[in-house]
Design an enzyme around this catalytic site. Structure first.
Site, PDB file in Angstrom:
ATOM      1  N   HIS A   1      -6.381   4.884  -1.496  1.00 11.99           N
ATOM      2  CA  HIS A   1      -4.146   4.452  -1.458  1.00 11.99           C
ATOM      3  C   HIS A   1      -3.510   4.886  -0.341  1.00 11.99           C
ATOM      4  O   HIS A   1      -3.984   5.839   0.292  1.00 11.99           O
ATOM      5  CB  HIS A   1      -3.875   5.258  -2.862  1.00 11.99           C
ATOM      6  CG  HIS A   1      -3.463   6.544  -2.965  1.00 11.99           C
ATOM      7  ND1 HIS A   1      -4.989   7.188  -3.646  1.00 11.99           N
ATOM      8  CD2 HIS A   1      -2.531   6.824  -2.842  1.00 11.99           C
ATOM      9  CE1 HIS A   1      -4.204   8.234  -3.391  1.00 11.99           C
ATOM     10  NE2 HIS A   1      -3.239   8.700  -2.342  1.00 11.99           N
TER      11      HIS A   1
ATOM     12  N   CYS B   1       1.599  15.050  -3.721  1.00  8.25           N
ATOM     13  CA  CYS B   1       0.648  14.067  -2.580  1.00  8.25           C
ATOM     14  C   CYS B   1       0.854  13.835  -1.431  1.00  8.25           C
ATOM     15  O   CYS B   1       1.898  13.356  -1.362  1.00  8.25           O
ATOM     16  CB  CYS B   1      -0.674  13.912  -3.598  1.00  8.25           C
ATOM     17  SG  CYS B   1      -0.226  12.157  -3.891  1.00  8.25           S
TER      18      CYS B   1
END
Length: 687
Positions: A65, A206
């Site tokens: 992603h 993240c």
């Protein structure tokens, strides 16, 4: 708004064997439906994200992603692999691959959809249903949330060959409203309270904030439910973050940080038992983390008081090395210095334009000013600009230290920068003073002090001790050698003639065009501006060469998009129109969109043109007293006609090179596309 995923974005028979091939196969589906505008650029962003940390998860899941400027709307593509693909998960290959694409400016609503998917991935019934799906449309509906997950019929094993999942726990505690904290007089922030159950607050984050952030939150909440522990998670993702209730934080018995970027406002959690790990640990071993923080609470271990994070480190990845942080610290100082350069330098340039180059000898306007005299107005502009210019070195030093140590670094940084001016150490002295000041403050902040002194540390103790140490080092140890080096450089510049000057022009031109406004560009620019503090013939030539070379990249991209527009995308052609103005205004960053899309062709072409321009400017003996302004300060340039000729020559070289390189790349791709028609049989036979 289009649906996040459709049947066309689902591949239940993904034949790719590597993670790069899988990402390409799924990205091609996105591009075919207009969700991705530049396939190669998007895949480069996916690869860059993958390089930061593998995206494989336990349970046979891969979630490549990224956020990318090449994505038009939040999109998800799903592939199912029969053989499995290695995404770096500890338990082996992934058979469920989700490619998540978010726009660079994705809004919170869209990102919340992606976060919901990330949480679903922790649900065994959800992943089991995807493994059992036989058609693309039901699988897409399941991912969108349009179809409920169904458990396999009694007695029928799941299609997955993995061990049967454990029964799903009840809804997590985080989905319930946070209970009002009850008064507990015996409890303190340093001592776990005696109430039950044990309460933990957690932060997950993240690098992109799209998937791992929310999966770690879900994993911790479920593990807390299973262990009889209340877990409340603050997800610091791409859509921003909602702070946990301060009362909840104050009443917590322990803290878990599962993060790969710096925790924002970390000081809120100071003085509590703390476990600090990467985000994947929060996904893969949440029960261990909960057990560890409970053990620390039982032993009375608490985290040291958190010091404020330096501004340039707030978004840094935890793995950033010293070189990366050093670059950010220096860029902090330069970025705060540039407005002083623009204001002071342009005022001085206007003063010279109105009153001539002897205006620097005019008396103070505070003592002598005639309202109707142009020379008085020129003197006013010069003296105001000179005052602004006098802040360059202290501001540079002060904000380098600020980037390292936050506000406590400002005082010793400014003091060190002012001393650098006092001893004639100049720009280099200010740079070194800022680094010393930041290092001294960071060292002081690491010293454990009694609680009674903590309140006065940032306003009294740190400024006092750090300023004294920086002053000592600058006056008696480091300052004089740096001042001698600065004088040597200045003398060398003033004596540059002929071939030596041309070589310097080439080097400066290459530096200005290598990273288009980045650290090397700023180093060359700051070097030139530093010479204007005590101008001479050599330093004025350097300033002229630096500005000329810095104008070339955007002008060259503008010219190339005009001459051979078919080699560029529509977006690049639109950027090319703006690049004319940006280049003419000496804003090198106007070429960044082109370099980001095709760095291997654009950057070498830009550097070649910048080197030509820098060399010609030096060879022609062009000079410049203004530190900025582009073509708008041409009247202030010595040898203006040949100066413009140097810029035009470099622009032509860069434009021609980028057209040539892009043309060669287009022909290669066309040849590769034709190859199967001519020799496909031979290729097939060989395979």
């Amino acid at each position: 708004m289009s649906e996040l995923i459709t049947a066309e974005l689902v591949d239940l028979d993904l034949s790719a064997e590597t993670k790069d091939a899988a990402a390409r196969s799924l990205a091609e589906r996105m591009a075919a439906h207009g969700r991705v505008t530049d396939l190669e650029g998007f895949l480069a962003d996916v690869a860059a994200r993958e390089a930061q940390m593998p995206t494989g998860l336990d349970g046979g899941i891969g979630i490549p992603h990224c956020r990318s400027a090449h994505v038009t709307e939040p999109t998800l593509a799903f592939g199912r692999s029969a053989s499995g693909i290695d995404f770096g998960a500890p338990d082996g290959p992934a058979d469920l691959i989700f490619l998540i694409a978010a726009p660079a400016g994705g809004d919170a609503d869209h990102l919340s959809i992606l976060s919901t998917l990330a949480r679903h991935l922790m649900d065994d019934s959800f992943t089991g249903a995807l493994r059992s799906a036989t058609e693309a449309e039901p699988a897409a509906a399941l991912i969108r949330g349009d179809a409920p997950t169904e458990e396999p019929p009694p007695g029928e094993p799941p299609t997955d060959t993995r061990p049967a999942p454990a029964p799903e726990p009840e809804p997590t505690t985080a989905s319930k409203p946070a209970p009002e904290p009850q008064p507990t007089p015996a409890a303190t922030p340093h001592t776990p309270s005696t109430r039950a159950p044990f309460r933990i607050v957690a932060i997950t984050s993240c690098p992109t904030g799209i998937a791992h952030t929310y999966m770690a939150a879900e994993s911790l909440e479920k593990a807390g439910q299973a262990a009889g522990v209340e877990v409340f998670v603050e997800t610091q993702g791409s859509a921003g973050f909602k702070r946990l209730d301060p009362r909840l934080v104050a009443d917590a018995d322990g803290v878990i940080f599962a993060h790969d970027v710096e925790v924002r406002e970390k000081e809120r959690f100071a003085g509590k038992p703390t476990v600090d790990v990467g985000v994947k640990a929060g996904i893969n071993r949440p029960a261990e983390l909960i057990a560890e923080v409970r053990q620390k609470a039982e032993r009375g271990e608490v985290a040291a008081p958190a010091r404020a994070t330096a501004p340039m480190d707030k978004d840094a990845a935890t793995g950033d090395g010293f070189a990366t942080r050093l670059r950010k610290w220096l860029m902090t100082g330069v970025s705060y210095m540039v407005p002083f350069v623009a204001a002071g330098g342009l005022l001085i340039a206007l003063a010279f334009a109105i009153g001539g180059y002897t205006i620097n000898k005019a008396p103070s306007v505070a003592d002598h000013f005639l309202w109707t005299d142009a020379t008085s107005w020129a003197a006013l502009l010069f003296q105001v600009g000179n005052v602004a210019f006098g802040f360059l070195v202290p501001v540079l030093a002060g904000f380098i230290a600020y980037g390292m140590a936050d506000r406590p670094g400002l005082v010793p940084g400014f003091v060190g920068g002012a001393i650098a001016l006092t001893i004639n150490a100049g720009f280099l002295g200010g740079l070194i003073a800022g680094l010393i000041a930041g290092a001294v403050v960071m060292a002081i902040q690491r010293v454990a002090v009694p609680p009674v002194l903590r309140g006065i540390m940032p306003v009294v103790v740190i400024p006092l001790i750090s300023s004294a140490l920086v002053g000592f080092l600058m006056f008696l140890v480091i300052g004089k050698p740096v001042a001698a080096l600065q004088k040597g450089l200045t003398d060398w510049l003033s004596g540059l003639t002929g071939a030596n000057a041309i070589i310097l022009g080439v080097i400066l031109g290459l530096m200005m065009c290598f990273d288009l406004g980045g650290p090397l560009n700023k180093v060359a620019y700051a070097f030139a501006v530093g010479g204007l503090a005590n101008p001479n013939e050599g330093s004025l030539k350097v300033m002229a060469a630096v500005m000329a070379a810095g104008m070339v990249p955007p002008l060259a991209m503008a010219l190339a998009t005009t001459v051979r527009g078919r080699l560029f995308t529509k977006t690049e052609r639109d950027n090319g129109k703006a690049a004319w103005v940006l280049g003419a205004s000496f804003i090198t960053e106007g070429a960044i969109p082109f370099a980001a899309a095709d760095p291997l062709r654009v950057i070498p072409a830009a550097m070649a043109g910048g080197a030509v321009t820098g060399a010609l400017s030096m060879a022609f003996g062009c000079t410049l007293r203004a530190p900025h302004g582009g073509i708008f300060v041409v009247p202030l340039i010595g040898q203006p006609f040949v100066y413009l000729l140097a810029i035009a020559a470099g622009t032509g070289v860069s434009a021609a090179l980028v057209i040539l390189l892009k043309g060669l790349g287009t022909r290669r791709r066309a040849g590769a596309a034709d190859a199967p028609a001519d020799g496909g049989a031979e290729v097939e036979a060989a395979a």
